[in-house]
Write an enzyme that holds these catalytic residues in place. Sequence first.
Site, PDB file in Angstrom:
ATOM      1  N   ARG A 262       0.107  17.185  -6.559  1.00 16.31           N
ATOM      2  CA  ARG A 262       0.778  15.951  -6.975  1.00 16.31           C
ATOM      3  C   ARG A 262       0.076  14.737  -6.391  1.00 16.31           C
ATOM      4  O   ARG A 262      -0.262  14.702  -5.205  1.00 16.31           O
ATOM      5  CB  ARG A 262       2.244  15.969  -6.525  1.00 16.31           C
ATOM      6  N   ARG A 277       5.228  16.002   2.461  1.00 17.23           N
ATOM      7  CA  ARG A 277       4.746  15.421   1.201  1.00 17.23           C
ATOM      8  C   ARG A 277       3.217  15.533   1.140  1.00 17.23           C
ATOM      9  O   ARG A 277       2.510  14.765   1.773  1.00 17.23           O
ATOM     10  CB  ARG A 277       5.186  13.956   1.115  1.00 17.23           C
ATOM     11  N   GLU A 349      15.240  17.999   0.913  1.00 15.39           N
ATOM     12  CA  GLU A 349      15.114  18.822  -0.285  1.00 15.39           C
ATOM     13  C   GLU A 349      14.088  19.946  -0.090  1.00 15.39           C
ATOM     14  O   GLU A 349      12.982  19.713   0.381  1.00 15.39           O
ATOM     15  CB  GLU A 349      14.663  17.941  -1.459  1.00 15.39           C
ATOM     16  N   SER A 352      14.806  22.368  -6.115  1.00 14.35           N
ATOM     17  CA  SER A 352      15.467  21.587  -7.146  1.00 14.35           C
ATOM     18  C   SER A 352      15.630  22.508  -8.341  1.00 14.35           C
ATOM     19  O   SER A 352      14.641  23.007  -8.867  1.00 14.35           O
ATOM     20  CB  SER A 352      14.590  20.383  -7.487  1.00 14.35           C
ATOM     21  N   ARG A 391       7.661  23.570   2.885  1.00 16.04           N
ATOM     22  CA  ARG A 391       8.873  23.019   3.494  1.00 16.04           C
ATOM     23  C   ARG A 391       9.695  24.118   4.162  1.00 16.04           C
ATOM     24  O   ARG A 391      10.407  23.853   5.123  1.00 16.04           O
ATOM     25  CB  ARG A 391       9.702  22.266   2.444  1.00 16.04           C
TER      26      ARG A 391
END
Length: 425
Positions: A262, A277, A349, A352, A391
């Site tokens: 990303r 991130r 998070e 999702s 994560r």
Amino acid sequence: MLDIRFVRENMPIVREAMRNRRADESILEGIEKLEAERRRLIAETDELRNRRNTLSKEVGKRKAAGESGEALMAEVRGFGEKLSALESELADVETKVRDVLLMVPNIPHESVPVGADENDNVEIRRWGAPRDFSFEPKNHWDIGESLGILDFERAVKIAGARFALYKGLGARLERSILNFMLDVHTGEHGYTEIFPPIMVNSASMTGTGQLPKFREDLFKIENSDYFLIPTAEVPVTNIHRDEILDEKDLPVCYTAYTPCFRAEAGSHGKDTRGLIRQHQFNKVELVKFTTPESSCEEHEKLTANAEVILQRLGLPYRVIVLCTGDMGFSSAKTYDIEVWLPGQGRYREISSCSNFGDYQARRAGIRYRPEGKKKNELVHTLNGSGLAVGRTLVAILENYQQEDGSVIIPDALRSYMGTDRIAAG
RNA sequence: GGAGAGGUGGCCGAGUCGGCUGAAGGCAACGGUUUGCUAAACCGUCGUAGGGGUAACACCUUACCCAGGGUUCGAAUCCCUGCCUCUCCGCCA
């Protein structure tokens, strides 16, 4: 993508949905006129083509009968110009309509709370209790660096900011986590394992909704039509693009481990340290294709499947339902699973899980034959992280850290790790 | 990288010198007849999408034989470009 007929007949619903999502309603400006124009042009070109086809057949008949078709041929010759003008006008209008539709987000499911932003998300449930620390818990990057299992400085040298280098038991922990996840999902939850291409073409990116709207979030390979996938959702959902599935095969459930890429455009200054991130990260994804009737139920099951991983790892988490203003573009309903991070003192998070309804299926042309019915229908697609691997590693380091700086390995991972503890030295 | 071959409906497969082919034939599937049951046999149905039409069917019409252009009164059939697949040679992991 929404059905143009639905949009045309339900403008108030579409507009309300966009308002609730904080989406820019102005793109709908003129859509009704465009759509009326489109249908007018279709009728007109069809009529003209029909006449042409009829007359051309007549020419054939006359020739076969030995007569001259010259007079008719001359007449039909005149159609050409008019027809191609109409056709290009139609193509133009169709493109315009489609361009608008591609920018219209999915309609939120009725059970989704209306809200402006993340503050209006609603917590559904919690599992586990954050541990009481007898010392000040450290954040994962300090833990990782002092244990010598994470090396951010060298990652910067090799690639740049937002990359990480895992080393020794750190690398092994990453690998253990993703193997554990895949084993649970394939062995206990009935998912079929997939290992897909991690570069895909623009048609696939459009099918799942990354394109055209979110190009700047993607890494594009130069001099090609290839993009690095931002999630396994893209290649795995596109497995059945332009296909018609049998109802008896539904639900189709896939799980896939892939690296994800990303660009993180627009997130400068957010989570600049650590693994949270990254430009490249690992994720185990869950993807389902179901009937419309069962998609809500399958959504709950998929979310539960992801939760099991955290439960087995003994990581406290909570589940929230995203409000209309915070949901993803293609989603009809999304649950986020957030894991407790002692180093940050909050839930973050880690998964999702979304139900896309028929939105992706319409874009990607994924249908099924309902038993007993003649007409094919669009499937519903769902996906969720099961889970984000990096994560999860963060959560393990932070939740299982000890005062002496070592980290205990959760029971579920010990056979994968070959050890019960990561200690310095 | 060099040289050939090819891309047709869920699958296999035919499409002659362009017209009556949305596409023969077979398999699969579905409905039915026959049968003590199974098998077999027989009859029928059997692509997708858009537009019109209907209370809903029916029905009418357009487009689609990899994709995009072109030639023509008319193209699955001819021409060009692209993509993909296969075979052989070379090269490399």
